[in-house]
Design a protein around this motif. Sequence first.
Motif, PDB file in Angstrom:
ATOM      1  N   UNK A  92      77.650  59.291  90.527  1.00 29.95           N
ATOM      2  CA  UNK A  92      76.574  60.067  89.903  1.00 29.95           C
ATOM      3  C   UNK A  92      76.578  59.855  88.397  1.00 29.95           C
ATOM      4  N   UNK A  93      75.422  60.114  87.783  1.00 31.31           N
ATOM      5  CA  UNK A  93      75.388  60.243  86.337  1.00 31.31           C
ATOM      6  C   UNK A  93      76.037  61.567  85.966  1.00 31.31           C
ATOM      7  N   UNK A  94      76.744  61.577  84.862  1.00 33.21           N
ATOM      8  CA  UNK A  94      77.474  62.787  84.462  1.00 33.21           C
ATOM      9  C   UNK A  94      76.671  63.595  83.442  1.00 33.21           C
ATOM     10  N   UNK A  95      76.733  64.922  83.598  1.00 29.76           N
ATOM     11  CA  UNK A  95      76.119  65.877  82.688  1.00 29.76           C
ATOM     12  C   UNK A  95      76.619  65.614  81.267  1.00 29.76           C
ATOM     13  N   UNK A  96      75.801  65.535  80.187  1.00 33.64           N
ATOM     14  CA  UNK A  96      74.385  65.867  80.228  1.00 33.64           C
ATOM     15  C   UNK A  96      73.511  64.631  80.054  1.00 33.64           C
ATOM     16  N   UNK A  97      72.220  64.746  80.446  1.00 35.74           N
ATOM     17  CA  UNK A  97      71.186  63.822  80.006  1.00 35.74           C
ATOM     18  C   UNK A  97      70.513  64.516  78.823  1.00 35.74           C
ATOM     19  N   UNK A  98      70.941  64.150  77.615  1.00 35.11           N
ATOM     20  CA  UNK A  98      70.538  64.886  76.412  1.00 35.11           C
ATOM     21  C   UNK A  98      69.349  64.187  75.746  1.00 35.11           C
ATOM     22  N   UNK A  99      68.291  64.951  75.523  1.00 39.33           N
ATOM     23  CA  UNK A  99      67.066  64.449  74.889  1.00 39.33           C
ATOM     24  C   UNK A  99      67.023  64.927  73.443  1.00 39.33           C
ATOM     25  N   UNK A 100      66.569  64.046  72.562  1.00 37.46           N
ATOM     26  CA  UNK A 100      66.381  64.428  71.169  1.00 37.46           C
ATOM     27  C   UNK A 100      65.185  63.665  70.604  1.00 37.46           C
ATOM     28  N   UNK A 101      64.345  64.406  69.874  1.00 38.40           N
ATOM     29  CA  UNK A 101      63.178  63.831  69.224  1.00 38.40           C
ATOM     30  C   UNK A 101      63.495  63.650  67.736  1.00 38.40           C
ATOM     31  N   UNK A 102      63.570  62.396  67.285  1.00 38.09           N
ATOM     32  CA  UNK A 102      63.885  62.103  65.890  1.00 38.09           C
ATOM     33  C   UNK A 102      62.638  61.924  65.033  1.00 38.09           C
ATOM     34  N   UNK A 103      61.467  62.066  65.621  1.00 42.04           N
ATOM     35  CA  UNK A 103      60.236  61.860  64.879  1.00 42.04           C
ATOM     36  C   UNK A 103      59.786  60.411  64.930  1.00 42.04           C
ATOM     37  N   UNK A 104      60.649  59.495  64.469  1.00 37.54           N
ATOM     38  CA  UNK A 104      60.337  58.067  64.547  1.00 37.54           C
ATOM     39  C   UNK A 104      60.507  57.520  65.961  1.00 37.54           C
ATOM     40  N   UNK A 105      61.336  58.177  66.754  1.00 37.41           N
ATOM     41  CA  UNK A 105      61.557  57.776  68.136  1.00 37.41           C
ATOM     42  C   UNK A 105      62.183  58.944  68.888  1.00 37.41           C
ATOM     43  N   UNK A 106      62.205  58.834  70.216  1.00 32.05           N
ATOM     44  CA  UNK A 106      62.885  59.808  71.060  1.00 32.05           C
ATOM     45  C   UNK A 106      64.077  59.121  71.723  1.00 32.05           C
TER      46      UNK A 106
END
Length: 301
Positions: A92-106
Motif C-alpha cells: 500500500x501507499x503509506x499515509x499521508x498523501x499530502x497536498x500543498x498549493x505553492x501558487x506557482x504549482x501544486x
Amino acid sequence: NILPSDLDGLRSPAIGAPNIFASYSATEYGEPADALRLFEFRANFQDPLSSTFTERPESPIAVAAFDPTSPPDRTDITQPAPGERLDSNSDRLNYRLAYRNFGTHESLVVNQTVRVSPAEPYRAGVRVYELRRTAGVFSVVEQSTIGDTTSSRWVGSVAQDHQGNLAVGYNYVSDNKRPSIFYSGKLANEPSGTFRTEGSLVDGTGVQKAFGWRWGDYSGLSVDPADDCTFWQTGQYYTQESQDFSDFTWLTRIGRFKFSECTTAPRGSVTGAVTNATTVLPIENVAISLYPYTRNTSASG
C-alpha cells in the motif's frame, strides 16, 4: 489501496477543485508498468448519487521501477533476537498523501515501502515521491528510494514545509540495531535524490516479540501551522524495559524537527469591529470572510 489527499499550508486549492486520491500499479502484480495512479473525487452534497470518482487523464504516471512484493507469509522485516519478523506493509501507499498549493504549482507527496534486496534476507526501503501540477498536469519530480541491503526502512510518512522542503520519517532496523524512528529530507532546490544524513527521533532498545508481526500500521508526519516549518513526527518503538514487561508494551514517540534553512511563513492579520449602524452596539457572530478564511465576531463585535 487508494489513499486520499489532505491539505497542508495556508493556500487552499481552487474553488470547486476535486480531492485527489492516489494508488499504484506494479509489474509484479501483472500490470503493464510500475506507476502511480491519480483519481478525482467530486462530491455532490446536494445529490450524493451524482458524485463522481474518476481517474485523471495523465494517470497512470510511470515511475522508476520498484518491487512492492514481500515474503508470502508477510513476515518481512528481521529484528535482532529475540524479536520476531515484522510486516513491511509494502502492499500500500503509506499515509499521508499530502497536498500543498505553492501558487506557482501544486504538489503531492507520498511514500511506499519497497523491496531493496533481490534475494533473502528481505530488506525494505522507503520510496519517496513528489508530483507537481503545472499547466493542469501532474508529473514526477522526485522518486527516490532511501535504503540499503544491510538494513530495513519501512512505514514512512512524508510532508513539505511552506518552502517546498521535503521531509520523511520512517522506522529503521538492522541485524545489530533494534527498531528505531529515523528521519531525513532534502531542500526544494537540492537535486532529486540528495537526501540528507539521517537523524534519529528515538533509538529503540527493545524488540517486539509478539502481536502477530504487525508493527503498528502507520506513522505520521505533519507540519506545524504556527511557522509552517516545523515537522511533527510520531512512530512506534520499544525499550528494553517495555520489552521485558510485556509482549504488547509498545511505546509511541512524538518529536519535532525542521530545516535550519526554513524561515517562518509570512502572515498578516485584519482587525476591526462590526457594529449596528443605528445603535453603534457591537454585533456578535457575524461571519467575516476573506477567501479562503472565515471568522465569526465575538461579543465585542
